[in-house]
Design a protein around this motif. Structure first.
Motif, PDB file in Angstrom:
ATOM      1  N   LYS A 114       4.199   1.679   7.962  1.00  0.00           N
ATOM      2  CA  LYS A 114       3.312   2.389   7.047  1.00  0.00           C
ATOM      3  C   LYS A 114       3.871   3.754   6.675  1.00  0.00           C
ATOM      4  O   LYS A 114       4.422   4.463   7.516  1.00  0.00           O
ATOM      5  CB  LYS A 114       1.933   2.555   7.700  1.00  0.00           C
ATOM      6  N   THR A 155      -4.542   4.268   8.395  1.00  0.00           N
ATOM      7  CA  THR A 155      -3.330   4.718   9.081  1.00  0.00           C
ATOM      8  C   THR A 155      -3.489   6.164   9.527  1.00  0.00           C
ATOM      9  O   THR A 155      -4.394   6.873   9.085  1.00  0.00           O
ATOM     10  CB  THR A 155      -2.104   4.594   8.159  1.00  0.00           C
ATOM     11  N   SER A 178      -6.252   0.176  -1.566  1.00  0.00           N
ATOM     12  CA  SER A 178      -5.678   1.297  -0.809  1.00  0.00           C
ATOM     13  C   SER A 178      -6.738   2.350  -0.508  1.00  0.00           C
ATOM     14  O   SER A 178      -6.676   3.027   0.519  1.00  0.00           O
ATOM     15  CB  SER A 178      -4.540   1.952  -1.596  1.00  0.00           C
ATOM     16  N   HIS A 227       0.818  -1.214   0.000  1.00  0.00           N
ATOM     17  CA  HIS A 227       0.000   0.000   0.000  1.00  0.00           C
ATOM     18  C   HIS A 227       0.850   1.260   0.000  1.00  0.00           C
ATOM     19  O   HIS A 227       0.446   2.291  -0.541  1.00  0.00           O
ATOM     20  CB  HIS A 227      -0.922   0.000   1.225  1.00  0.00           C
ATOM     21  N   SER A 228       2.023   1.173   0.623  1.00  0.00           N
ATOM     22  CA  SER A 228       2.863   2.372   0.674  1.00  0.00           C
ATOM     23  C   SER A 228       3.239   2.834  -0.733  1.00  0.00           C
ATOM     24  O   SER A 228       3.342   4.030  -0.988  1.00  0.00           O
ATOM     25  CB  SER A 228       4.121   2.099   1.503  1.00  0.00           C
ATOM     26  N   LYS A 259      -3.397   5.662   4.363  1.00  0.00           N
ATOM     27  CA  LYS A 259      -4.072   4.535   3.732  1.00  0.00           C
ATOM     28  C   LYS A 259      -5.504   4.561   4.224  1.00  0.00           C
ATOM     29  O   LYS A 259      -5.758   4.390   5.419  1.00  0.00           O
ATOM     30  CB  LYS A 259      -3.367   3.230   4.145  1.00  0.00           C
TER      31      LYS A 259
END
Lengths: 521, 521
Positions: free
Chosen positions: B379, B399, A272, A196-197, B390
């Motif tokens: 993250k 996050t 995401s 996701h990053s 996210k």
């Protein structure tokens, strides 16, 4: 020699990797003048893990790395001259089925030396066998078609725990691992997508230094992939009934960036922002743009939410979009899922009609949460040719005395009947002949007439020397799958299985009885 | 530098110890011209392990070993010039209390580099923190008096799992480990006794090369310890009402051999045959023989059966024998126990009036069976100075965006009130001033007036350089015990604890809200 191929393993298993009591006992043996007494130990477990009825033997190949003919000179002065040149090891072949009480390893040699080997052998063999068994269970649940990816390096107890997990989950039936080092050192196929990053690092305002991509065939002018994807996005959104502003521009930029780097291996991580409103249309836009240039996307991944349900919906969208834009290959783009998948969730994802193709499992394969330790033990069975037995008042902790041989008896259909342990000097059971044995825990003997008899323990190190080349990891993986197929469904099933029988020869049973009586005054 | 002190750690964390997707993403970033974008990641967990309300931060010292200024030149051509000279790390100090969502690590630097650090950092920090937390729980159950010995090397996922377990169970509150390597490399106190194999390897017919032992004071003639023990055996058996033939002669020979090797550290493992009829009288005979020479036995160990009950009986025998033969030191010989001791069994052994002094724990501390993974994540929170979040449809996986600072608020009695996360640029909360914050998950803000404010994250690496010497393991162990004592009993209790509050500053909450709204069309 495996030790030379595997400096990792060698470095890991150093002389000081041991429990202190091994060193204190070493001094005790030495002071008693018994350091060189001939001794034999067996490594085995007492109960099958996970409530199942089998385990896979693994980790034996690490052995070569713990038996170098030199030891750390700093490790007590009187150990200076020690080596493993008189150590002999028999083992279940890597990937064999293993059952309670049947030795995975028999180790014989000078008492002090083979005692010192206890801790490193347990440390190296137990977890390898546990994770191979765990992976085999997950493969049985998933069935033969689903692709299983091990991705638990970050959940392991450290780097070599992760390396062991990746190696032996492959042996147990997984298809690949995310662990690059396992690929390099052990030959495990590696696989991976994106995190996701990567997606969230893009806002959509970035300008790629070179947005142009040449066609797959290599002929014709390149096109601006981002611009092309934008055109496709409008068509896709119109087809799906979405506003063209809904899909996140940063996610699309991330997909374009990934596609520019990997045009032949483009994959999308869809969750995401929102799978339906953003990840999926962005993936389709980039995939269709790539498709125009002759490239085919290789997959999507979901990492949250109801994985099965979303996979069904995504497959349905793939089908309608494939029909709408006449791109039939899109229908069958693999759908990969991950997110704390355990045995129960895996069973659901593997059910009939599931559109999930690839399942990534981390924590559940690496940590073996149902039973995080196999509980192997390493017990003295003979010294100076005399059998030894730990009697203790706890019957489960009593050991089976004497230097032993082990055989697997098979029926005429190739199915496994039972394993038999007998004294090393007894004649080998013969196929077709009736044999009288004592199943462990039974009050009465029984008879069995095996159609085939297989010796279980193979000589792998003789007086410190490897006897023959070790099998490859792929060969051991094939042996594990073959062995599991020979196990009857009653023993193979994962919930409340029938326990596989391990029996003692009449002479071994008589020895056990005589040592028990001898100890009772 | 720790990396130089710790070649183990350095060797373990090599460039290829990573998930493949890190490499694929690296190429993606590079192709997009974003490899050097400034980025920040946070490493944290989402739920406290074991159903408790706290965790201990640990494993951060390994960091130094994964940040060498050189990387493997074989790792893709375009990574050749990479190093960690632009990486900055802030961390919770080793042994601090850690709570869900509060970063254990903040890592900032070039996007591609700090992305690549994800897998090794997770691999090194998660298990260390988990096992430290697990050990802290076991220490809380055992109370301060019992000595806890970690002996799980053979149950670890391999050599470095075992080394990590030994190191961080000591940090979490254990007293010692059986793992010799942890002693050598990490300074953990090591301890050990003897195994059943040592005892059962003796039949009693062996002749020690030198049975003579000199008195402890070093003056006067040596005596034949075996013969002296035989004399004492008759007295002990008469006192205990046992036949002199009942105690196993091989067990006694093993004890004599061990005592000859370790006259000042003699210990007996009592349950190889029968504790009451063999192990205990043999131990007493050898101990009393040693006592005549001025030596004092240092312990007994039990490894099966009802450990608490047997300890009570043994202590009672110690007392009557001490009185009978006027050897008062015998009364207080420590009793050590082991055998698959879990939290429940430990609570029983630690109860009021228990005569158990030392508790050896292997599987339960090393494998963390209640929860074998902490589930740390890493993250992205900012790129190019812009916050990243996210969003995902799974609220637990959302996050907290932005480069943040973290503070612990304490009451006037030094007890912990809550942790507060805020944006890095906000002013530091001031002691005595009212603060308005949003507890995570709450619908309303609340106010708090802390008597003290402690910054949580300490700069430990700045642009690749260690900022100050790392604390010793013993210092971190002391910090862990201090921190736990500051936690209120409601948060410290192990069953159904109150959850400790983590709150966001108003500005951070506003940022979260604006990014959520921005994502919803």
């Amino acid at each position: 020699m495996a030790a030379e191929q595997d400096p990792e393993g060698r470095a890991a298993a150093r002389p000081l990797l041991t429990d202190l009591y091994q060193a204190t006992m070493a001094l005790g043996y030495w002071r008693a003048g018994r350091a060189r007494d001939a001794a034999e130990f067996e490594l085995f477990f007492r109960r099958c893990p996970f409530g199942g009825a089998f385990a896979l033997a693994a980790g034996v190949q690490f052995l070569a790395s713990v038996l170098p003919p030199d030891t750390d000179p700093a490790f007590f002065e009187h150990l200076r001259a020690l080596d493993c040149s008189e150590v002999t090891v028999r083992a279940l072949p890597e990937g064999s089925l293993a059952f309670p009480g049947v030795p995975l390893l028999q180790v014989s040699g000078p008492l002090l030396v083979v005692q010192l080997l206890e801790t490193p052998l347990l440390c190296l063999v137990s977890y390898a066998s546990l994770v191979a068994t765990n992976a085999a269970r997950l493969r049985l649940i998933a069935g033969p078609e689903k692709r299983l990816l091990e991705m638990g390096l970050r959940r392991a107890q450290g780097p070599d725990g992760g390396l062991t997990a990746s190696t032996y989950s492959y042996l147990g039936g997984f298809d690949s691992s995310s662990n690059v080092l396992a690929g390099q050192l052990r030959g495990v196929p590696v696989a991976g997508t994106l995190a996701h990053s990567f997606v969230t690092s893009f806002s959509g305002s970035e300008l790629p230094p070179d947005p142009m991509l040449a066609p797959a065939a290599g002929e014709g002018p390149g096109v601006d992939l981002a611009a092309k994807a934008q055109v496709w996005l409008e068509r896709v959104c119109a087809h799906l009934g979405l506003g063209v502003q809904e899909p996140h521009p940063g996610e699309r930029a991330a997909f374009v960036a990934y596609a520019l780097a990997f045009p032949r291996a483009f994959q999308g991580l869809l969750d995401s922002y929102s799978v339906r409103r953003s990840g999926l249309p962005n993936f389709l836009a980039v995939s269709l743009a790539l498709g125009e240039l002759g490239y085919r996307a290789v997959g999507v991944r979901l990492d949250s939410g109801d994985l099965l349900q979303q996979a069904q919906e995504i497959r349905q969208v793939f089908r309608t979009v494939a029909a709408q834009f006449q791109v039939p290959w899109l229908e069958s783009v693999p759908i990969a899922v991950s997110n704390n998948i355990d045995e129960e969730a895996l069973a659901q994802l593997a059910q009939e009609g599931s559109e999930v193709n690839v399942i990534g499992i981390g924590t559940s394969v690496v940590t073996c949460p149902q039973q995080p330790s196999l509980g192997c033990v390493y017990k003295l069975v003979a010294v100076g040719g005399q059998p030894r037995m730990k009697l203790t008042e706890d019957p489960e902790k009593q050991t089976l005395p004497g230097s032993k041989a082990a055989f697997r008896l098979l029926g005429s259909d190739g199915s496994l009947l039972m394993d038999v342990l007998q004294l090393a000097e007894e004649p080998v059971p013969r196929a077709g002949q009736e044999l009288r044995v004592w199943p462990r825990g039974a009050q009465e003997p029984c008879t069995v007439r095996p159609a085939q008899v297989e010796p279980l323990l193979q000589l792998c190190l003789q007086r410190g020397q490897l006897c023959e080349p070790l099998p490859s990891l792929a060969e051991s993986r094939a042996l594990a799958q073959l062995s599991l197929s020979q196990l009857s469904p009653a023993h193979r099933r994962l919930q409340s299985p029938a326990q596989y029988q391990v029996a003692l020869s009449e002479r071994l049973q008589a020895l056990v009885d005589s040592l028990r009586v001898g100890a009772s005054p």
